[in-house]
Design an enzyme around this catalytic site. Structure first.
Site, PDB file in Angstrom:
ATOM      1  N   LYS A 138       0.145  11.619   5.302  1.00  0.00           N
ATOM      2  CA  LYS A 138       0.467  10.549   6.243  1.00  0.00           C
ATOM      3  C   LYS A 138       1.079   9.354   5.523  1.00  0.00           C
ATOM      4  O   LYS A 138       2.115   8.810   5.940  1.00  0.00           O
ATOM      5  CB  LYS A 138      -0.789  10.113   6.990  1.00  0.00           C
ATOM      6  CG  LYS A 138      -0.543   9.030   8.035  1.00  0.00           C
ATOM      7  CD  LYS A 138      -1.812   8.310   8.427  1.00  0.00           C
ATOM      8  CE  LYS A 138      -2.205   7.275   7.395  1.00  0.00           C
ATOM      9  NZ  LYS A 138      -3.294   6.380   7.850  1.00  0.00           N
ATOM     10  N   LYS A 149       0.832  -1.207   0.000  1.00  0.00           N
ATOM     11  CA  LYS A 149       0.000   0.000   0.000  1.00  0.00           C
ATOM     12  C   LYS A 149       0.867   1.258   0.000  1.00  0.00           C
ATOM     13  O   LYS A 149       0.584   2.230  -0.717  1.00  0.00           O
ATOM     14  CB  LYS A 149      -0.920  -0.005   1.220  1.00  0.00           C
ATOM     15  CG  LYS A 149      -1.724   1.282   1.432  1.00  0.00           C
ATOM     16  CD  LYS A 149      -2.709   1.539   0.313  1.00  0.00           C
ATOM     17  CE  LYS A 149      -3.464   2.856   0.511  1.00  0.00           C
ATOM     18  NZ  LYS A 149      -4.425   2.805   1.621  1.00  0.00           N
TER      19      LYS A 149
END
EC number: 1.1.1.31
Length: 295
Positions: free
Chosen positions: A244, A169
């Site tokens: 993030k 991811k």
């Protein structure tokens, strides 16, 4: 596995939980935001106050939360609340690989199972049930989770042991961040060269410039009606969230001695975009930052 506890009913988790309800699963959910609670109730989710209550009698606990620390807090709350049956934890949050493995260790030490299953596809994919799942865990646990993942997504890739899904991811979202920036740059440049944005979109979508950041999330309002840009960059994948994810990728790059100059540049631009007031808007709002920097 008919009883699901779903912790985190926001822009991504809410539609994912709703798809499970439509598929016939019983879903108890938790979220701290009243608007998310109300939206989930309308979709048939039984909203309860705590993760421990949601997990009582559940077969599976799914978490979709902003940080690894919040995932750990939920895990501890569920375990402290007492679990009387075999339980599988599926964490679809995007966290660091180290946090993921630490959380898995806590679950396994208590005698339960854990897989990481972060997603790609954004809010559009969450609503349509076409997410891509990148999964880390044992083959047996991934197979057990497969029916649920198939309801919420269109493809599941078993990437390896626990943590491998998060690793995939982070790599994917580093590419996504770079794509979104360069698509914004190209759209600005094309317009200034006299091209209609829709024409340029169609050209790139049918040639080597195609990407999700263009065809689904085009940053020019009105070109793709379902894109966040067409609703003033509301909803979608927030700028704060891509920051993030890119930070986690940068940490991993540092830890492994991997140069990521384009990823680093994209991260810096999104931080600048957030500082300009776009933190809660879709990350494609970076086009407004680039416009403001133009001569």
């Amino acid at each position: 596995m008919k009883n699901i506890a779903f912790i985190g009913l926001g822009n991504m988790g809410g539609p994912m939980a709703a798809n499970l309800v439509r598929a016939g699963y019983t879903v108890r959910g938790v979220d701290v935001v009243e608007q998310a609670q109300a939206a989930a109730r309308e979709q048939g989710v039984e909203v309860v106050p705590t993760a421990a209550e949601a997990a009582r009698g559940a077969d599976v606990v799914i978490t979709m939360l902003p940080t690894g620390a919040l995932v750990r807090k939920v895990i501890e709350e569920v375990l402290e609340g007492g679990v009387g049956k075999p339980l599988l934890f599926i964490d679809s949050s995007t966290v660091s690989v180290a946090e993921c493995r630490d959380n898995a260790a806590v679950v396994r030490a208590a005698g339960y199972r854990f897989i990481d299953a972060p997603v790609s596809g954004g809010t559009v994919g969450a609503q349509a049930g076409t997410l891509a799942f990148m999964v880390g865990g044992s083959a047996e646990d991934v197979a057990e989770a497969a029916p649920l993942l198939d309801v919420m997504g269109r493809v599941t890739t078993h990437c390896g042991e626990v943590g491998a899904g998060e690793a995939a991811k982070l790599c994917n979202n580093m590419v996504l961040g770079v794509h979104q920036v360069v698509i914004a740059e190209a759209m600005i440049l094309g317009r200034r060269l006299g091209l209609d944005p829709r024409t340029l979109h169609d050209v790139m979508a049918g040639s080597t410039g195609a990407s999700w950041a263009l065809t689904t999330n085009c940053p020019v309002p009105g070109v793709v009606e379902s894109a966040a840009s067409s609703r003033d960059f509301a909803g979608g994948f927030g700028t704060d969230l891509i920051i993030k994810d890119l930070h986690l990728a940068q940490v991993s790059a540092t830890d492994t001695g991997t140069p990521t100059p384009l990823g680093d540049l994209a991260a810096a631009l999104f931080r600048e975009s957030a500082a300009a007031g776009h933190g809660r808007r879709d990350f494609s709002a970076v086009i407004e930052l680039l416009e403001s920097q133009s001569r």
